[in-house]
Scaffold this motif. Structure first.
Motif, short mmCIF file in Angstrom:
data_model
loop_
_atom_site.label_atom_id
_atom_site.label_comp_id
_atom_site.label_asym_id
_atom_site.label_seq_id
_atom_site.Cartn_x
_atom_site.Cartn_y
_atom_site.Cartn_z
N PHE A 97 28.67 -20.36 -77.55
CA PHE A 97 29.20 -21.56 -78.18
C PHE A 97 28.90 -21.57 -79.66
CE2 PHE A 97 30.92 -25.67 -77.05
CZ PHE A 97 30.59 -26.48 -78.12
N THR A 105 33.86 -21.11 -73.36
CA THR A 105 33.70 -22.56 -73.51
C THR A 105 34.08 -23.29 -72.24
OG1 THR A 105 34.28 -22.28 -75.80
CG2 THR A 105 34.22 -24.51 -74.97
N LEU A 126 35.70 -33.09 -62.97
CA LEU A 126 34.37 -32.74 -63.48
C LEU A 126 33.56 -33.96 -63.90
CD1 LEU A 126 33.06 -30.05 -63.81
CD2 LEU A 126 33.80 -30.02 -66.15
N THR A 127 34.19 -34.87 -64.59
CA THR A 127 33.42 -35.96 -65.16
C THR A 127 33.81 -37.28 -64.53
OG1 THR A 127 35.06 -36.21 -66.88
CG2 THR A 127 33.18 -34.81 -67.35
N GLU A 128 34.07 -37.23 -63.27
CA GLU A 128 34.51 -38.46 -62.61
C GLU A 128 33.51 -39.58 -62.71
OE1 GLU A 128 36.99 -36.88 -58.95
OE2 GLU A 128 35.74 -38.62 -58.47
N THR A 129 32.24 -39.21 -62.54
CA THR A 129 31.23 -40.26 -62.47
C THR A 129 30.67 -40.64 -63.82
OG1 THR A 129 29.72 -38.48 -61.99
CG2 THR A 129 30.52 -39.78 -60.12
N ILE A 130 31.12 -39.95 -64.86
CA ILE A 130 30.61 -40.32 -66.19
C ILE A 130 31.54 -41.36 -66.79
CG2 ILE A 130 30.00 -39.40 -68.44
CD1 ILE A 130 29.44 -36.82 -67.27
N SER A 131 30.98 -42.32 -67.47
CA SER A 131 31.78 -43.44 -67.97
C SER A 131 32.72 -43.00 -69.08
CB SER A 131 30.88 -44.55 -68.47
OG SER A 131 30.40 -44.20 -69.74
N MET A 184 31.78 -38.32 -76.85
CA MET A 184 31.59 -36.87 -76.93
C MET A 184 32.77 -36.18 -77.55
SD MET A 184 29.52 -35.08 -73.90
CE MET A 184 30.56 -35.59 -72.59
N MET A 204 32.80 -33.93 -80.95
CA MET A 204 33.22 -32.53 -80.90
C MET A 204 34.37 -32.26 -81.85
SD MET A 204 31.47 -30.58 -79.23
CE MET A 204 29.90 -30.93 -78.55
N PHE A 250 32.19 -21.68 -83.48
CA PHE A 250 31.70 -23.00 -83.11
C PHE A 250 32.80 -24.03 -83.18
CE2 PHE A 250 28.22 -25.57 -82.05
CZ PHE A 250 28.40 -26.79 -82.65
N ASN A 284 35.13 -23.58 -80.22
CA ASN A 284 34.45 -24.00 -78.99
C ASN A 284 34.34 -25.50 -78.89
OD1 ASN A 284 34.06 -21.50 -77.93
ND2 ASN A 284 32.13 -21.17 -79.01
N ALA A 285 34.03 -26.13 -80.02
CA ALA A 285 33.93 -27.60 -80.00
C ALA A 285 35.26 -28.23 -79.63
CB ALA A 285 33.45 -28.09 -81.36
N ILE A 299 37.66 -26.93 -77.85
CA ILE A 299 37.98 -26.71 -76.43
C ILE A 299 37.11 -27.60 -75.55
CG2 ILE A 299 37.99 -25.00 -74.61
CD1 ILE A 299 38.77 -22.98 -76.64
N PHE A 300 35.86 -27.77 -75.95
CA PHE A 300 34.98 -28.68 -75.22
C PHE A 300 35.56 -30.08 -75.20
CE2 PHE A 300 30.79 -29.32 -73.47
CZ PHE A 300 30.56 -30.67 -73.68
N VAL A 342 38.47 -30.29 -72.87
CA VAL A 342 38.07 -30.34 -71.46
C VAL A 342 37.57 -31.74 -71.11
CG1 VAL A 342 36.38 -29.50 -69.82
CG2 VAL A 342 37.61 -27.91 -71.22
N CYS A 343 36.82 -32.33 -72.02
CA CYS A 343 36.37 -33.71 -71.79
C CYS A 343 37.55 -34.64 -71.58
CB CYS A 343 35.56 -34.19 -72.99
SG CYS A 343 33.93 -33.49 -73.13
#
Lengths: 507, 290
Positions: free
Chosen positions: A350, A376, B139-144, B151, B155, B176, B179-180, B182-183, B186-187
């Motif tokens: 990363f 990633t 993936l993040t179902e339970t995160i508010s 986030m 990113m 970086f 990657n940020a 793409i992160f 995904v979020c």
């Protein structure tokens, strides 16, 4: 010497230690020129012969010992025609011979100023006639003989090689027995004239005796009260209770435990996996149920080998009964370890860096777009599933640690019994002469005041701590591996497997 | 005393000169040079160069708008996938043409990637996204939601900050920034209803953050004049998109653009006279490979 008649003293000089040894004395001058001193009862006797001898043997040492009827002692040493001052110390040699500890340091080369060490070093140069008390001598001979026989019968050289070694390391009982046999083998092969060996032998013998006595007591209690059936039933009940508890624990984890939000699909998947495992375990318990009682009964027969063997067997039984906890722990730990490792690798990706194995450092590197993309994606997935796996790992690790604590407690008891020098402590408590190791000088008053003071040397008991350190078992190999807390915490965080910290250092 | 003063002081220490060791005569700081390496900026060239940053911001806003559309169910994921693939193909053809235009001789043929290699990469991207999209969707179902949005914001800001705008700075880290981004994608993708949505989002984000800057870079190198046109087109497209979402982001966007494009260069140039760089023989030696 003080009670003999007057006469000449003969002996030899040991140069480097500045020591003069007097072997014998005799009234008759049979040895002629080799006398090195005289012993006189009264002050008045002084023959001309001595004066001649003094002139002749200028280069030698001449000792003139004189004992009065009143009990005064005076001593002159003449070295190269000059008189040396000397202090007279009175002691009883039998005390020296009897003590186990004073001729301990036969092989040490250190020149310490400690009076005890000096004395023991000096003694080692003397070939004292080791006239121990007759009873102990006989006992020692018997013990050594017994060991020789048993040693021939129970030679365990086979168990140290090959596949048996692996099997033996799994079971604590076998491990313990093998180390015991090894000890006896060493005891058999040791040098029996050394007092350290003799003391070690005595300790080992008494320990085995006590062990067997205690074991047979437990055995008797077992048989008499028919405890084996009751105990077996209790153990089975306990095992079922543990399985039910684990079931409820896993179902709790499948929900939202303690308000933590876990990935729903993943939690359910893991939960079902572990639940199936518990189901298998219950089946295993059903098979074990009828057999357990007779297993326990035959195990109590191990009392012949000693209480320590029974405790080791108990430890093995505990291992077997908590096998499923161990399995869960291993599954969770392996998954968690993989996750943490992969996560750290992807985190480096990363940031655009790479771990250089050769130089052991982080280097920056140009990745391709596809590598970055895939990295990633996987990083995100692993990151978001980390809480779930981590929670399972923590729960099962805690269970495993509890079991390991119980293991360690039993092992500590066994170890204490093994190491404790029972013979030494008992003899010390009963104030036997053999357990002395310290010297005490007292001043004996002389009647006439113009004589030098005379000291009396007495050998007294050594402090208990020194006793314990000196009477370490010489036949047992020291366990060198120390388990550090920091390495334990490191293992926990990174997910490496923890082994019971008593079995890792098996040679 | 006068005779001694006639002897000129030399800057050495291995002879006695009857002065203390830290004495310097009137030639003090003679060798100091000020502001040797100043670049003289010209206003309009700086304005044109600032197009880099605005282009990146515009692309980012386009991505966010597409997510908002999909969330509101105004945009179907199928449409987005089709658009992505079409634009990718067009972009690929453009880049190949630009390559042909620049390299007259075929000396570095080995370094050029073949069409087959690119196709392989494309298939790999698509395949992996498609396979992992069910996982990503839940993936993040339970995160508010608020956490997710926070986030994502962080990113994307990181992506802007670490992007390579063509300047040699220590902060730049291409990996970086990609990657940020793409992160962040995904979020956002995990908030959408089905895995097909997630797939569309991820594919689109890869194109707009991974491939599009390269294309821009390539075009800028060959046709510098096109850059300005590109900035304008991109900016207006984004403005239009934001306008359809709501008024506030559009206004903020315009203001931000004006600030970066016109006010910042003026500020930079006005600060240039205040520079006070000192060079001298005390500088570290720079090894030249002449």
């Amino acid at each position: 010497i003080l009670n003999r008649k007057s006469g000449k003293l003969y002996g030899r000089v040991i140069g480097e230690e500045r020591l003069v040894l007097i072997d014998e004395d005799s009234v008759h001058a049979t040895h002629g020129d080799k006398s090195i001193g005289t012993f006189r009862k009264l002050v008045e006797e002084e023959s001309n012969e001595n004066k001649n001898k003094i002139k002749r043997f200028n280069k030698c040492i001449f000792i003139d010992l004189c004992c009065n009827t009143d009990g005064d002692i005076s001593c002159d040493i003449i070295n190269n025609s000059e008189k040396l001052e000397c202090n007279v110390v009175v002691f009883e040699p039998q005390q020296f011979v009897d003590s186990y500890f004073l001729n301990w340091n036969k092989l040490t080369e250190t020149k310490s100023e400690n009076i005890v060490d000096t004395l023991s070093r000096l003694l080692s140069l003397v070939d004292l006639n080791e006239a121990r008390t007759v009873l102990l001598q006989k006992l020692q001979c018997m013990v050594i003989f017994l060991f020789q026989i048993i040693g021939y019968l129970l030679d365990n050289r086979v168990a140290r090689l090959g596949p048996l070694k692996f099997v033996a390391s799994c079971s604590s009982l076998l491990d313990h027995q093998i180390s015991r046999r090894q000890e006896y083998l060493n005891a058999r092969g040791g040098d029996h004239r050394l007092s350290r060996t003799q003391l070690g032998l005595a300790n080992v013998c008494l320990r085995q005796f006590l062990d067997t006595m205690l074991g047979m007591t437990v055995m008797y209690v077992f048989f008499h009260n028919n405890l084996s059936d009751q105990l077996a039933a209790d153990i089975i009940t306990w095992a079922y209770a543990v399985a039910d508890y684990l079931y409820s624990l896993v179902t709790w984890l499948m929900g939202a435990p303690a308000g933590l939000k876990l990935n729903k699909q993943l939690t359910e998947f893991l939960g079902h996996f572990f639940l199936y495992h518990i189901h298998l375990w219950k089946g295993y318990l059903v098979i074990l149920q009828p057999v357990l009682s007779s297993v326990l009964w035959s195990a109590s027969l191990l009392g012949v080998l000693g209480l320590t063997s029974q405790l080791c067997f108990l430890r093995d039984v505990l291992s077997m009964m908590t096998l499923h906890i161990y399995c869960f722990y291993v599954y969770a730990a392996r998954i968690y370890q993989f996750q943490v490792y992969a996560l750290s690798a992807f985190w480096r990706l990363f940031r655009g860096k790479k771990w250089n194995m050769l130089r052991q450092r982080l280097d920056s590197v140009r990745y391709n777009v596809d590598q970055l993309f895939l990295g990633t994606l996987l990083f995100t997935i692993l990151l978001f599933t980390l809480p779930t796996f981590a929670l399972y790992y923590v729960v099962f690790t805690l269970l495993r640690l509890i079991v390991l604590t119980a293991h360690q407690a039993i092992h500590t008891i066994v170890q204490t019994i093994d190491i404790f020098p029972l013979f030494s402590v008992v003899m010390w408590c009963l104030n036997f002469r053999q357990m002395t190791g310290d010297v005490l000088f007292t001043c004996v008053t002389q009647k006439s005041s113009n004589l030098l003071p005379v000291f009396s040397l007495q050998i007294i008991q050594m402090p208990i701590r020194k006793l314990l350190s000196r009477s370490e078992n010489p036949f047992r190999k020291a366990q060198e591996k120390k388990y550090l807390w920091s390495s334990l915490i490191g293992d926990l965080v990174w997910g490496r497997l923890i082994y019971p910290w008593v079995e890792v250092s098996h040679p | 005393m006068a005779a001694r003063r006639e002897i000129k002081w030399r800057k050495i220490l291995y002879e006695h000169q009857n002065v203390p060791d830290n004495y310097v005569d009137e030639s003090f700081l003679e060798e100091m040079k000020k502001n040797l390496y100043i670049r003289n900026y010209e206003y309009w060239s700086v304005v044109k160069a600032s197009g880099e940053i605005t282009q990146q911001i515009s692309s980012m806003c386009l991505f966010i708008v597409s997510f908002i559309y999909m969330d509101d169910k105004r945009l179907l994921p199928d449409t987005l996938v089709l658009i992505t693939i079409a634009v990718s193909v067009v972009g690929y053809i453009v880049s190949k043409l630009v390559d042909k235009f620049t390299t007259v001789d075929s000396s570095d043929d080995k370094n050029q990637r073949t069409v087959l290699e690119d196709l392989k990469t494309f298939v790999m991207f698509t395949g992996f996204s498609y396979c992992l999209s069910p996982v990503l969707a839940s993936l993040t179902e339970t995160i508010s939601t608020d956490t997710i949005y926070a986030m994502t914001t962080v990113m994307l800001l990181a992506n802007l900050a670490f992007h390579n705008y063509g300047v040699q700075a220590a902060l730049v880290s291409e990996a970086f920034s990609l990657n940020a981004a793409i992160f962040a994608s995904v979020c956002l993708a995990s908030r959408l209803p089905t895995s097909w949505h997630a797939f569309a989002t991820v594919l689109f984000s890869l194109q707009i953050f991974g491939l599009w800057p390269r294309l821009r870079h390539k075009i800028k190198e060959t046709f510098p004049a096109v850059n300005v046109a590109l900035t304008v087109v991109l900016g207006s497209l984004t403005l239009l998109a934001l306008f359809t979402v709501s008024m506030v982001p559009a206004v903020v966007f315009i203001l931000g653009h004006v600030f970066i494009t016109f006010i910042c260069p003026a500020w930079l140039i006005s600060l240039q006279p205040l520079k006070n760089n000192i060079h001298g023989p005390w500088d570290e030696a720079v090894i030249k490979n002449d």
